[in-house]
Write a protein that holds these residues in place. Structure first.
Motif, PDB file in Angstrom:
ATOM      1  N   THR A  33       0.831  -1.210   0.000  1.00 26.57           N
ATOM      2  CA  THR A  33       0.000   0.000   0.000  1.00 26.57           C
ATOM      3  C   THR A  33       0.864   1.258   0.000  1.00 26.57           C
ATOM      4  N   ARG A  34       1.977   1.211   0.672  1.00 27.15           N
ATOM      5  CA  ARG A  34       2.873   2.371   0.692  1.00 27.15           C
ATOM      6  C   ARG A  34       3.537   2.578  -0.672  1.00 27.15           C
ATOM      7  N   VAL A  35       3.861   1.498  -1.348  1.00 23.33           N
ATOM      8  CA  VAL A  35       4.414   1.612  -2.700  1.00 23.33           C
ATOM      9  C   VAL A  35       3.392   2.277  -3.617  1.00 23.33           C
ATOM     10  N   VAL A  36       2.133   1.862  -3.504  1.00 23.35           N
ATOM     11  CA  VAL A  36       1.072   2.479  -4.300  1.00 23.35           C
ATOM     12  C   VAL A  36       0.992   3.967  -3.987  1.00 23.35           C
ATOM     13  N   ALA A  37       0.975   4.307  -2.706  1.00 26.97           N
ATOM     14  CA  ALA A  37       0.837   5.710  -2.310  1.00 26.97           C
ATOM     15  C   ALA A  37       1.988   6.558  -2.827  1.00 26.97           C
ATOM     16  N   THR A  60      -5.716   2.951   8.869  1.00 25.40           N
ATOM     17  CA  THR A  60      -6.585   1.900   8.349  1.00 25.40           C
ATOM     18  C   THR A  60      -6.343   1.684   6.862  1.00 25.40           C
ATOM     19  N   ALA A  61      -6.297   2.779   6.108  1.00 27.16           N
ATOM     20  CA  ALA A  61      -6.097   2.678   4.658  1.00 27.16           C
ATOM     21  C   ALA A  61      -4.759   2.031   4.332  1.00 27.16           C
ATOM     22  N   LEU A  62      -3.716   2.411   5.036  1.00 28.11           N
ATOM     23  CA  LEU A  62      -2.382   1.904   4.709  1.00 28.11           C
ATOM     24  C   LEU A  62      -2.075   0.547   5.329  1.00 28.11           C
ATOM     25  N   THR A  63      -2.905   0.104   6.235  1.00 36.07           N
ATOM     26  CA  THR A  63      -2.713  -1.210   6.848  1.00 36.07           C
ATOM     27  C   THR A  63      -3.561  -2.267   6.165  1.00 36.07           C
ATOM     28  N   ASP A  64      -4.815  -1.927   5.893  1.00 37.42           N
ATOM     29  CA  ASP A  64      -5.780  -2.940   5.487  1.00 37.42           C
ATOM     30  C   ASP A  64      -6.193  -2.922   4.020  1.00 37.42           C
ATOM     31  N   PRO A  67      -4.217  -3.193  -2.206  1.00 38.51           N
ATOM     32  CA  PRO A  67      -3.405  -2.221  -2.939  1.00 38.51           C
ATOM     33  C   PRO A  67      -4.025  -1.776  -4.268  1.00 38.51           C
ATOM     34  N   ASP A  68      -4.705  -2.674  -4.965  1.00 31.92           N
ATOM     35  CA  ASP A  68      -5.347  -2.294  -6.232  1.00 31.92           C
ATOM     36  C   ASP A  68      -6.474  -1.290  -6.005  1.00 31.92           C
ATOM     37  N   LEU A  69      -7.210  -1.455  -4.908  1.00 28.52           N
ATOM     38  CA  LEU A  69      -8.284  -0.511  -4.605  1.00 28.52           C
ATOM     39  C   LEU A  69      -7.730   0.813  -4.092  1.00 28.52           C
ATOM     40  N   LEU A  70      -6.648   0.755  -3.330  1.00 29.74           N
ATOM     41  CA  LEU A  70      -6.012   1.995  -2.899  1.00 29.74           C
ATOM     42  C   LEU A  70      -5.503   2.771  -4.111  1.00 29.74           C
ATOM     43  N   GLU A  71      -5.001   2.061  -5.095  1.00 30.38           N
ATOM     44  CA  GLU A  71      -4.553   2.727  -6.321  1.00 30.38           C
ATOM     45  C   GLU A  71      -5.708   3.439  -7.007  1.00 30.38           C
ATOM     46  N   VAL A  72      -6.880   2.819  -7.049  1.00 25.67           N
ATOM     47  CA  VAL A  72      -8.063   3.477  -7.617  1.00 25.67           C
ATOM     48  C   VAL A  72      -8.338   4.774  -6.857  1.00 25.67           C
ATOM     49  N   ALA A  73      -8.323   4.683  -5.531  1.00 31.16           N
ATOM     50  CA  ALA A  73      -8.615   5.862  -4.712  1.00 31.16           C
ATOM     51  C   ALA A  73      -7.599   6.977  -4.937  1.00 31.16           C
ATOM     52  N   LEU A  74      -6.343   6.622  -5.120  1.00 32.98           N
ATOM     53  CA  LEU A  74      -5.288   7.639  -5.226  1.00 32.98           C
ATOM     54  C   LEU A  74      -4.961   8.048  -6.659  1.00 32.98           C
ATOM     55  N   THR A  75      -5.687   7.496  -7.631  1.00 35.85           N
ATOM     56  CA  THR A  75      -5.463   7.902  -9.025  1.00 35.85           C
ATOM     57  C   THR A  75      -6.729   8.387  -9.711  1.00 35.85           C
ATOM     58  N   ALA A 101     -13.504  -4.586  -0.005  1.00 38.17           N
ATOM     59  CA  ALA A 101     -14.616  -5.379  -0.545  1.00 38.17           C
ATOM     60  C   ALA A 101     -15.218  -4.825  -1.835  1.00 38.17           C
ATOM     61  N   SER A 102     -14.804  -3.648  -2.232  1.00 33.32           N
ATOM     62  CA  SER A 102     -15.354  -3.015  -3.443  1.00 33.32           C
ATOM     63  C   SER A 102     -14.834  -3.692  -4.699  1.00 33.32           C
ATOM     64  N   ARG A 103     -15.573  -3.480  -5.765  1.00 34.64           N
ATOM     65  CA  ARG A 103     -15.016  -3.692  -7.097  1.00 34.64           C
ATOM     66  C   ARG A 103     -14.379  -2.363  -7.493  1.00 34.64           C
ATOM     67  N   LYS A 104     -13.391  -2.401  -8.371  1.00 34.92           N
ATOM     68  CA  LYS A 104     -12.708  -1.168  -8.771  1.00 34.92           C
ATOM     69  C   LYS A 104     -13.696  -0.140  -9.313  1.00 34.92           C
ATOM     70  N   GLU A 105     -14.621  -0.587 -10.152  1.00 34.31           N
ATOM     71  CA  GLU A 105     -15.545   0.368 -10.771  1.00 34.31           C
ATOM     72  C   GLU A 105     -16.540   0.958  -9.773  1.00 34.31           C
ATOM     73  N   THR A 106     -16.949   0.195  -8.766  1.00 38.30           N
ATOM     74  CA  THR A 106     -17.873   0.770  -7.787  1.00 38.30           C
ATOM     75  C   THR A 106     -17.147   1.753  -6.869  1.00 38.30           C
ATOM     76  N   LEU A 107     -15.904   1.438  -6.501  1.00 42.00           N
ATOM     77  CA  LEU A 107     -15.138   2.379  -5.684  1.00 42.00           C
ATOM     78  C   LEU A 107     -14.862   3.656  -6.469  1.00 42.00           C
ATOM     79  N   ALA A 108     -14.483   3.507  -7.731  1.00 36.98           N
ATOM     80  CA  ALA A 108     -14.223   4.687  -8.561  1.00 36.98           C
ATOM     81  C   ALA A 108     -15.474   5.553  -8.677  1.00 36.98           C
ATOM     82  N   THR A 109     -16.617   4.928  -8.866  1.00 41.12           N
ATOM     83  CA  THR A 109     -17.867   5.690  -8.957  1.00 41.12           C
ATOM     84  C   THR A 109     -18.158   6.408  -7.647  1.00 41.12           C
TER      85      THR A 109
END
Length: 143
Positions: A33-37, A60-64, A67-75, A101-109
């Protein structure tokens, strides 16, 4: 690979802030997660995430987070909606649910199309299991 300029500033800020959050050794997910950030985030979104975030929610974000979903959030996120997701009052378990638990597209939306007050309500008051179902099963077009 770290780039010069704004990314180096991000890295320094990120390292200083998050190094102070945890003295324990990092798990492989925490490293990911830190690499993504540091290396994949948009500078303005990382800045938005760090600048006004609740420290417990950042942890919480950086622990749990996945990484693919964190990338969605940060890009892909709208900076203001990302700030809403990381502000005081958000239930850490709900943030964890959204980032695992999200899918990438639902988190992005959720992080680009939501009304801030509705996103805040979902993250502050939803039951984690119902939030997980919505983010995993819903048609992103109707969120």
């Amino acid at each position: 690979q770290l780039h010069q300029g704004p990314n180096m500033k991000q890295f320094c800020l990120f390292s200083l802030l998050f190094g102070a959050l945890s003295a324990a050794p990092l798990t492989s997910n925490e490293v990911a997660t830190r690499v993504v950030a540091v290396s994949k985030s948009k500078p303005e979104l990382l800045s938005a995430a760090v600048s006004g975030a609740d420290p417990d929610l950042l942890r919480t974000a950086l622990t749990d987070a996945d990484p693919d979903l964190l990338e969605v959030a940060l890009t892909e996120a709208d900076a203001n909606l990302l700030k809403v997701a990381l502000t005081d009052g958000v239930v850490p378990e709900n943030l964890k649910t959204a980032l695992t638990a999200s899918r990438k597209e639902t988190l992005a939306t959720a992080l680009t199309e939501s009304k801030p007050e509705l996103l805040r309500t979902a993250l502050e008051t939803a039951k984690a299991n119902l939030l997980a179902t919505a983010l995993a099963e819903a048609d992103a077009a109707i969120l």
